[in-house]
Scaffold this motif. Structure first.
Motif, PDB file in Angstrom:
ATOM      1  N   VAL A 296       0.811  -1.224   0.000  1.00  0.00           N
ATOM      2  CA  VAL A 296       0.000   0.000   0.000  1.00  0.00           C
ATOM      3  C   VAL A 296       0.843   1.271   0.000  1.00  0.00           C
ATOM      4  O   VAL A 296       0.634   2.161  -0.834  1.00  0.00           O
ATOM      5  N   PRO A 297       1.858   1.422   0.881  1.00  0.00           N
ATOM      6  CA  PRO A 297       2.637   2.670   0.862  1.00  0.00           C
ATOM      7  C   PRO A 297       3.391   2.881  -0.457  1.00  0.00           C
ATOM      8  O   PRO A 297       3.388   3.979  -1.009  1.00  0.00           O
ATOM      9  N   GLY A 298       4.042   1.817  -0.957  1.00  0.00           N
ATOM     10  CA  GLY A 298       4.829   1.976  -2.168  1.00  0.00           C
ATOM     11  C   GLY A 298       3.986   2.133  -3.415  1.00  0.00           C
ATOM     12  O   GLY A 298       4.370   2.829  -4.359  1.00  0.00           O
ATOM     13  N   THR A 299       2.827   1.489  -3.442  1.00  0.00           N
ATOM     14  CA  THR A 299       1.991   1.516  -4.639  1.00  0.00           C
ATOM     15  C   THR A 299       1.088   2.731  -4.701  1.00  0.00           C
ATOM     16  O   THR A 299       0.881   3.305  -5.780  1.00  0.00           O
ATOM     17  N   CYS A 302      -0.077   6.216   0.394  1.00  0.00           N
ATOM     18  CA  CYS A 302      -0.658   6.461   1.713  1.00  0.00           C
ATOM     19  C   CYS A 302      -0.112   5.447   2.718  1.00  0.00           C
ATOM     20  O   CYS A 302       0.365   4.376   2.349  1.00  0.00           O
ATOM     21  N   GLN A 303      -0.185   5.815   3.988  1.00  0.00           N
ATOM     22  CA  GLN A 303       0.328   4.964   5.051  1.00  0.00           C
ATOM     23  C   GLN A 303      -0.787   4.077   5.610  1.00  0.00           C
ATOM     24  O   GLN A 303      -1.879   4.557   5.895  1.00  0.00           O
ATOM     25  N   LEU A 304      -0.505   2.788   5.758  1.00  0.00           N
ATOM     26  CA  LEU A 304      -1.475   1.855   6.332  1.00  0.00           C
ATOM     27  C   LEU A 304      -1.305   1.844   7.850  1.00  0.00           C
ATOM     28  O   LEU A 304      -0.274   1.419   8.373  1.00  0.00           O
ATOM     29  N   PRO A 337      -6.483  12.755  -0.405  1.00  0.00           N
ATOM     30  CA  PRO A 337      -7.617  12.158  -1.137  1.00  0.00           C
ATOM     31  C   PRO A 337      -7.175  11.438  -2.409  1.00  0.00           C
ATOM     32  O   PRO A 337      -7.745  10.406  -2.772  1.00  0.00           O
ATOM     33  N   GLU A 338      -6.159  11.970  -3.098  1.00  0.00           N
ATOM     34  CA  GLU A 338      -5.676  11.310  -4.317  1.00  0.00           C
ATOM     35  C   GLU A 338      -5.048   9.959  -4.005  1.00  0.00           C
ATOM     36  O   GLU A 338      -5.255   8.976  -4.725  1.00  0.00           O
ATOM     37  N   GLN A 339      -4.272   9.905  -2.927  1.00  0.00           N
ATOM     38  CA  GLN A 339      -3.642   8.640  -2.555  1.00  0.00           C
ATOM     39  C   GLN A 339      -4.677   7.602  -2.137  1.00  0.00           C
ATOM     40  O   GLN A 339      -4.578   6.422  -2.510  1.00  0.00           O
ATOM     41  N   ALA A 345      -8.960   2.328  -6.171  1.00  0.00           N
ATOM     42  CA  ALA A 345      -8.887   1.796  -7.533  1.00  0.00           C
ATOM     43  C   ALA A 345      -8.049   0.525  -7.579  1.00  0.00           C
ATOM     44  O   ALA A 345      -8.385  -0.434  -8.288  1.00  0.00           O
ATOM     45  N   LEU A 346      -6.958   0.500  -6.820  1.00  0.00           N
ATOM     46  CA  LEU A 346      -6.114  -0.695  -6.782  1.00  0.00           C
ATOM     47  C   LEU A 346      -6.858  -1.869  -6.166  1.00  0.00           C
ATOM     48  O   LEU A 346      -6.775  -3.005  -6.660  1.00  0.00           O
ATOM     49  N   ALA A 347      -7.608  -1.620  -5.076  1.00  0.00           N
ATOM     50  CA  ALA A 347      -8.355  -2.694  -4.428  1.00  0.00           C
ATOM     51  C   ALA A 347      -9.380  -3.294  -5.370  1.00  0.00           C
ATOM     52  O   ALA A 347      -9.599  -4.509  -5.389  1.00  0.00           O
TER      53      ALA A 347
END
Length: 362
Positions: A296-299, A302-304, A337-339, A345-347
């Motif tokens: 999640v952070p690299g792709t 945002c921070q999980l 919001p963009e992240q 979208a990735l999910a």
């Protein structure tokens, strides 16, 4: 606890609606009477030998008392018929004028048409939030939701609280099923219940849960003892504002920087980052993959912060990379919001950011 409602109270709450309907009913009766007089007059003059258009013209000029001469000379029968038509017609016209003036000056017609327009607006809403009770807590919740772009429908029994409200509203008892249906509970995403008493909040919560078993219901508890009762009544979560306010004040006293940071992240509209939640659906492409594979952070950037197990399970802060993502799990993330949009979208697609950036506008 006694239920705060009675037949007389319900009649008082519906008085405005009944007045508007009565005004429309009187206008309809008046116009029907005028049309009936016009038809009778036209038929009568036609029977006296007038062509249809002349008969209609003679009827209108007679009823309107404009003083034009007769289209054709009238015999004794025609004169007697005209006298009767004048008496009936003038009375009907005056009644019409009286009804219209009363409806306009007293505002019943305007209020009724305004309510009908608002009902149509509410009927078009989807995924809105219903706020029951427009006191201090309800106003604060409505302002917060509105500032974040969510549509709100307010329900309250006090008309003075609803005056000047720009949000759609329903004037009535939130414990009444018909009132909740009028607020669009079948299409709502959540309901915030902050009525004046715990008894009223409990009954409204029961009614809302009976109508929508899957609805998210947040109920305000005025006392600590009522929190458990509200949850039993069907609230997803019961909140005591005084308890939260006290804990927040204590947090500022002990951990001022942490509390201020969280306060800005959750409530400052000028700050570009947010703590958001992303719930994974049954068909999401990342279900069954590990957090290490998704990255999640690299792709997404945002921070999980944590993962919550399905069906409101336990939170796992800073989850390990080998944690397998399940359908119904919730990702708590920190980012812009963009992240967060990239993560959603990735999910859904399972594609890396480079493949989905175009669909997100960059």
């Amino acid at each position: 606890m006694g239920r705060p409602s009675s037949s007389s109270r319900r009649r008082a709450l519906l008085a405005g609606t009944d007045s508007g309907r009565d005004a429309l009913r009187r206008i309809a009766v008046a116009l029907s009477a005028l049309a009936a007089v016009t038809v009778v007059g036209t038929v009568g003059y036609t029977a006296l030998g007038f062509p249809l258009l002349d008969a209609l013209y003679q009827t209108v000029t007679t009823v309107a008392t404009v003083g034009f001469r007769e289209v054709r000379p009238l015999g004794p029968g025609g004169q007697l018929f005209t006298i009767v038509l004048i008496l009936l017609g003038v009375g009907t016209v005056l009644y019409n004028l009286g009804v219209l003036v009363e409806a306009v000056t007293e505002g019943h017609l305007r209020e009724h048409l305004g309510r009908r327009r608002m009902e149509r607006d509410i009927a078009r809403l989807r995924d809105h939030v219903i706020v029951c009770g427009f006191g201090r807590v309800g106003r604060s919740a409505t302002r917060y939701l509105h500032d974040r772009g969510h549509r709100v429908v307010v329900v309250d029994t006090d008309e003075t609280r609803l005056d000047g409200l720009t949000e759609p509203f329903v004037h009535g008892d939130a414990a009444n099923d018909d009132v909740l249906r009028a607020a669009g509970i079948e299409r709502a995403r959540a309901l915030v219940c902050a009525l004046d008493t715990d008894a009223a909040t409990t009954y409204a919560t029961l009614s809302a849960r009976a109508l929508r078993p899957d609805l998210v219901i947040i109920s305000r508890a005025r006392t600590l003892g009522s929190k458990d009762k509200l949850v039993l009544a069907g609230a997803t979560r019961a909140v005591n504002p005084q308890l939260i306010g006290g804990r927040r004040m204590a947090s500022f006293a002990l951990h001022a920087d942490v509390a201020e940071f969280l306060d800005e992240v959750m409530h400052d509209d000028d700050l570009d980052v947010r703590i958001e939640q992303v719930r994974l659906g049954e068909s999401d492409a990342v279900v069954g993959r590990t957090l290490g594979e998704v990255d999640v952070p690299g792709t997404c950037g945002c921070q999980l912060l944590a993962v919550r197990a399905p069906r409101k399970g336990a939170f796992t802060p800073s989850p390990p990379a080998d944690r397998v993502l399940e359908a119904g799990a919730t990702l708590i993330v920190f980012g812009t919001p963009e992240q967060v949009g990239r993560l959603r979208a990735l999910a859904a697609s399972g594609r890396p950011v480079s493949a989905v950036e175009g669909t997100l506008g960059g």
